[in-house]
Write a protein that holds these residues in place. Structure first.
Motif, mmCIF file in Angstrom:
data_model
loop_
_atom_site.group_PDB
_atom_site.id
_atom_site.type_symbol
_atom_site.label_atom_id
_atom_site.label_comp_id
_atom_site.label_asym_id
_atom_site.label_seq_id
_atom_site.Cartn_x
_atom_site.Cartn_y
_atom_site.Cartn_z
ATOM 1 N N CYS A 18 34.702 39.186 19.883
ATOM 2 C CA CYS A 18 33.892 40.371 19.586
ATOM 3 C C CYS A 18 34.086 40.783 18.129
ATOM 4 N N ALA A 19 32.970 41.056 17.440
ATOM 5 C CA ALA A 19 33.048 41.383 16.014
ATOM 6 C C ALA A 19 31.886 42.275 15.616
ATOM 7 N N GLY A 20 32.020 42.910 14.459
ATOM 8 C CA GLY A 20 30.943 43.741 13.944
ATOM 9 C C GLY A 20 31.158 44.089 12.487
ATOM 10 N N LEU A 21 30.083 44.478 11.829
ATOM 11 C CA LEU A 21 30.163 44.918 10.445
ATOM 12 C C LEU A 21 30.581 46.376 10.373
ATOM 13 N N LEU A 22 31.341 46.721 9.330
ATOM 14 C CA LEU A 22 31.767 48.099 9.143
ATOM 15 C C LEU A 22 30.593 48.942 8.658
ATOM 16 N N ASP A 23 30.515 50.147 9.159
ATOM 17 C CA ASP A 23 29.558 51.135 8.660
ATOM 18 C C ASP A 23 30.390 52.096 7.820
ATOM 19 N N GLN A 24 30.308 53.361 8.067
ATOM 20 C CA GLN A 24 31.179 54.310 7.390
ATOM 21 C C GLN A 24 32.519 54.417 8.109
ATOM 22 N N ASP A 25 32.660 53.682 9.231
ATOM 23 C CA ASP A 25 33.915 53.696 9.970
ATOM 24 C C ASP A 25 34.985 52.901 9.241
ATOM 25 N N ASN A 26 36.249 53.213 9.531
ATOM 26 C CA ASN A 26 37.318 52.322 9.097
ATOM 27 C C ASN A 26 37.360 51.144 10.070
ATOM 28 N N PRO A 27 38.046 50.060 9.726
ATOM 29 C CA PRO A 27 38.018 48.868 10.589
ATOM 30 C C PRO A 27 38.469 49.131 12.022
ATOM 31 N N GLU A 28 39.497 49.976 12.196
ATOM 32 C CA GLU A 28 40.021 50.236 13.537
ATOM 33 C C GLU A 28 38.983 50.942 14.412
ATOM 34 N N ASP A 29 38.344 51.975 13.864
ATOM 35 C CA ASP A 29 37.334 52.697 14.632
ATOM 36 C C ASP A 29 36.138 51.814 14.933
ATOM 37 N N CYS A 30 35.743 51.018 13.953
ATOM 38 C CA CYS A 30 34.592 50.139 14.144
ATOM 39 C C CYS A 30 34.839 49.131 15.249
ATOM 40 N N ILE A 31 36.017 48.506 15.259
ATOM 41 C CA ILE A 31 36.252 47.452 16.245
ATOM 42 C C ILE A 31 36.411 48.031 17.636
ATOM 43 N N ARG A 32 36.916 49.260 17.754
ATOM 44 C CA ARG A 32 36.973 49.898 19.072
ATOM 45 C C ARG A 32 35.561 50.148 19.603
ATOM 46 N N LYS A 33 34.675 50.616 18.719
ATOM 47 C CA LYS A 33 33.287 50.872 19.111
ATOM 48 C C LYS A 33 32.572 49.576 19.474
ATOM 49 N N GLU A 34 32.756 48.549 18.661
ATOM 50 C CA GLU A 34 32.125 47.258 18.933
ATOM 51 C C GLU A 34 32.610 46.684 20.254
ATOM 52 N N THR A 35 33.900 46.826 20.521
ATOM 53 C CA THR A 35 34.463 46.283 21.753
ATOM 54 C C THR A 35 33.801 46.894 22.976
#
Length: 208
Positions: free
Chosen positions: A99-116
């Motif tokens: 599972c992966a995704g590009l960062l928006d205004q999120d930091n990497p940790e928040d982004c990957i939790r959302k993508e997951t």
């Protein structure tokens, strides 16, 4: 992948190498990501200045995660169609990936939790960053942040699969870890970021 607005690389703000002087930057394409043509002066090891022209593709930075379960010895991966691989010889165009995704205004940790949660249906809170990597430094600016996290069945809050309005058609796979390793060597898994995380898990005995 839903953290869609990539944080564009600010070349001039980050340059601190006295042997590199960017003289010109042109936008060749800005349809979704940005392709730049960059002309720069480079001082070689003999002290002489050379003029180089290169293209750099700016798609923002991203994050990727390997979900693993130590009790069942399983991992969560995804499968989806990837047009560039289809163009370059992947007959089905389908890729098995972490599972992966590009960062928006999120930091990497928040982004990957959302993508997951969006891609796999698992709502996780604790993630661990294990390393970061330039994935294609000859042509792409992207840095990818690599994470791992344990999951259990009680963390499952939906079927996942991505967001339909963003035309995501993601199949969620729960695989035995040993089977995934074999799929890596049989080339059923050919995605670089996924291979890197599988090897990390193997080396560090995350699932034994």
């Amino acid at each position: 992948m839903t953290c869609f607005k990539p944080l564009r690389t600010q070349y001039s703000a980050k340059m601190n190498n006295d042997t590199i002087k960017i003289s010109k930057k042109e936008v060749l394409s800005d349809n979704w990501y940005t392709l730049h043509k960059v002309t720069y002066e480079y001082q070689n090891k003999h002290g002489q200045w050379e003029t180089h022209t290169r293209e750099a593709y700016d798609r923002g930075n991203g994050a990727v995660i390997l979900l693993y379960n130590t009790n069942t010895k399983k991992i969560i991966l995804t499968r989806q169609f990837r047009l560039p691989t289809y163009i370059n010889g992947n007959d089905s165009g389908m890729m098995i990936e972490a599972c992966a995704g590009l960062l928006d205004q999120d930091n990497p940790e928040d982004c990957i939790r959302k993508e997951t949660e969006e891609e796999t249906g698992y709502k996780i809170t604790k993630v661990k960053k294990v390393f970061e990597s330039y994935m294609s430094p000859g042509s792409v600016t992207e840095i990818l942040y690599f994470f791992i996290a344990e999951y259990t069945q009680d963390m499952k809050v939906s079927e996942g699969g991505g967001i339909p309005e963003e035309q995501e058609n993601i199949e969620v796979l729960e695989l035995d870890f040993d089977k995934a390793i074999k799929m890596m060597y049989s080339q059923e898994i050919k995605d670089a970021k996924t291979i890197m995380l599988l090897q990390y898990a193997k080396i560090h005995n995350l699932i034994s």
